[in-house]
Design an enzyme around this catalytic site. Structure first.
Site, PDB file in Angstrom:
ATOM      1  N   SER A  43      41.321  97.107 -17.334  1.00  0.00           N
ATOM      2  CA  SER A  43      41.144  96.429 -16.055  1.00  0.00           C
ATOM      3  C   SER A  43      40.032  97.163 -15.329  1.00  0.00           C
ATOM      4  CB  SER A  43      42.440  96.477 -15.233  1.00  0.00           C
ATOM      5  OG  SER A  43      42.221  95.956 -13.939  1.00  0.00           O
ATOM      6  N   ARG A  77      36.454  96.008  -0.513  1.00  0.00           N
ATOM      7  CA  ARG A  77      37.357  94.928  -0.125  1.00  0.00           C
ATOM      8  C   ARG A  77      37.161  94.445   1.310  1.00  0.00           C
ATOM      9  NH1 ARG A  77      36.969  94.250  -4.830  1.00  0.00           N
ATOM     10  NH2 ARG A  77      38.630  94.625  -6.340  1.00  0.00           N
ATOM     11  N   ASP A 130      44.827  96.308  -3.383  1.00  0.00           N
ATOM     12  CA  ASP A 130      43.862  95.336  -2.878  1.00  0.00           C
ATOM     13  C   ASP A 130      44.485  94.252  -2.018  1.00  0.00           C
ATOM     14  OD1 ASP A 130      41.683  96.602  -3.920  1.00  0.00           O
ATOM     15  OD2 ASP A 130      41.567  95.381  -5.732  1.00  0.00           O
ATOM     16  N   ASP A 133      42.530  84.066 -13.960  1.00  0.00           N
ATOM     17  CA  ASP A 133      43.461  84.017 -12.831  1.00  0.00           C
ATOM     18  C   ASP A 133      42.960  83.124 -11.711  1.00  0.00           C
ATOM     19  OD1 ASP A 133      45.033  85.727 -14.246  1.00  0.00           O
ATOM     20  OD2 ASP A 133      44.641  87.491 -13.024  1.00  0.00           O
TER      21      ASP A 133
END
Length: 479
Positions: A252, A171, A200, A90
């Site tokens: 994931s 994050r 996120d 990605d």
């Protein structure tokens, strides 16, 4: 520009150098006004970890990678964008997409928050091949644990009864570093590869808003026509971007020094039990040692500082507890949670060291906090966890609540001895110089401080509302 090192396009091995050795004008080769050092090393991974910081600037102004970024892109014009970069499919595709759509230079940024050195190797080559003009890698592990993990631990923050906020805490420290890098390199925008369905995207962007509202935010997954992995591979081929050859996991995953999360595949059905081979940080409790292990956690003002009497840095302490807890099958959580965007999702988390620390801090508070303080702290902890989960780390409310947590736990110092056995954390002992527990009061023996006869009057007054209500119901014939 702190903790920054450079390599040329020859992609020679890099060795991080302490900040004092990497200054403009230092006696080393220089490139673009920033010092860089070439070293041959057989163990780049260990060297990077030991130095505690890595940063790579692979900027070659004569390469084709920087050509074609002067013009307006298909969607507008940006000067320079700092991209949260992992080196996967990605983000590798996002680099040329940003150049094509915004006519900008792309600075790739990777944060080391304890996800494992293997995920950091080869990033320079990948970033350059995708068209990035620079790659910056910073080790944030100590900052992450000290300034983000431990405050949440002190607060007792747990989201929806189970989740110890592993991804939620990581994050904001990454996004904060991106804002810092954007300032250092003169970028006018930041970008991330988060999807439009997850939490996120909110966590990244709220941090950007709070720390630099002038930065433009680009979220390709909310803009582009790419709908899946096959589309991304085709786009990469079209733009001569090497497709990462790593084997794609069926799950994931997100990993940092605090935890490892698993989502997707069979986990999407809450009725399915996780497969035994899915776990990576912990052994199956059934396979854990048959002999329990005892360890003592030292705590000062609500913050862990030592294991078995040995003081350690925050990241080192957590890393060691991950190893210890992992071999005893500690810290596995399977839950269905409510995402911030409204949908439910099922995830499995491994938090071995964090589970041990949470138990230790909670148990020490049983000695040092009174009933009212514990109850109110628990109420505050629910809101604290909600704010962190929702990406509001830099919200004044969370910061104010943190001041309360720091004050209320200033006497939460001492040690807790835990017994680890087959996936369980059992409290063996608690000690504190600020303990409110008094054996002379709690003892069944009579004492001078507590006269048992006083309890009769207390019970009559404490139960007066219930007694009055019963009297009324009797008069009305209800009882």
């Amino acid at each position: 520009m702190a903790h920054l090192h450079v390599t040329t396009s020859a992609a020679k091995p890099l060795v991080p150098v302490p900040n004092r050795e990497c200054k403009i004008g230092a006696k080393s080769s220089e490139f673009g006004g920033v010092a860089f050092v070439h070293h041959n090393t057989r163990n780049l991974s260990q060297a990077c970890k030991n130095q505690g910081i890595q940063a790579v600037l692979a900027s070659d102004k004569e390469t084709d990678a920087s050509s074609g970024t002067k013009e307006r892109g298909l969607r507008g014009k940006l000067n320079k964008v700092v991209l949260a970069y992992s080196g996967g499919l990605d983000t590798s595709v996002i680099v040329p997409w940003l150049r094509e759509n915004y006519g900008c230079e792309v600075v790739c940024f990777t944060a080391d928050v304890g996800q494992g050195i293997s995920e950091l190797e080869g990033l320079e080559t990948k970033a350059k091949a995708s068209g990035a003009c620079q790659l910056v890698v910073k080790d944030l592990t100590e900052e992450f644990v000290k300034d983000y993990v431990f405050p949440c631990l002190r607060a007792g923050a747990v989201y929806e009864r189970k989740y110890l906020l592993g991804t939620s805490m990581a994050r904001p420290v990454i996004a904060k570093a991106m804002v810092d890098v954007a300032k250092e390199v003169g970028a006018d925008a930041v970008a991330h590869g988060c999807t439009g369905k997850g939490n996120d995207q909110v966590r990244f962007e709220l941090t950007f808003f709070a720390l630099n509202p002038d930065l433009q935010v680009v979220a390709p997954w909310r803009e582009w026509d790419i709908t899946g992995r096959e589309d991304a591979i085709e786009y990469a081929k079209k733009h001569n971007v090497p497709v990462p050859v790593t084997k794609k996991s069926i799950y994931s995953r997100d990993r940092n020094l605090w935890h490892l999360s698993h989502e997707g595949d069979i986990l999407e059905d809450p009725a399915n039990e996780p497969k035994k081979d899915m776990y990576m940080m912990s052994v199956d409790p059934e396979d854990a040692p048959d002999k329990p292990e005892y360890l003592e956690i030292g705590i000062v003002s609500g913050i862990p500082v030592s294991i078995n009497g040995i003081e350690l840095s925050p990241a080192t302490l957590l890393s060691q507890l991950n190893d210890i807890g992992g071999r005893h099958g500690i810290g596995r959580i399977d839950m269905v949670e409510n995402r911030l965007v409204g949908m439910k999702s099922r995830g499995v988390y491994e938090t071995p060291g964090g589970t041990i620390l949470a138990a230790a801090c909670r148990e020490l508070e049983s000695l040092t906090l009174d009933r009212e303080a514990i109850q109110f702290k628990d109420i505050m902890a629910l809101k604290y966890a909600e704010l962190v989960y929702a990406g509001r780390w830099f919200d004044p409310l969370r910061e104010s609540m943190d001041a309360f947590m720091e004050n209320i736990t200033k006497t939460t110092s001492g040690s807790v001895t835990l017994k680890l056995y087959k996936g369980s954390v059992i409290v063996a002992s608690r000690k504190s110089p600020f303990s409110l527990y008094r054996e002379d009061i709690s003892s069944f023996e009579s004492g001078q401080i507590y006269d048992q006869a006083d309890a009769a009057g207390f019970i009559k007054l404490y139960g007066l509302p219930m007694r009055v209500r019963a009297m009324l119901e009797k008069e009305l014939g209800k009882i």
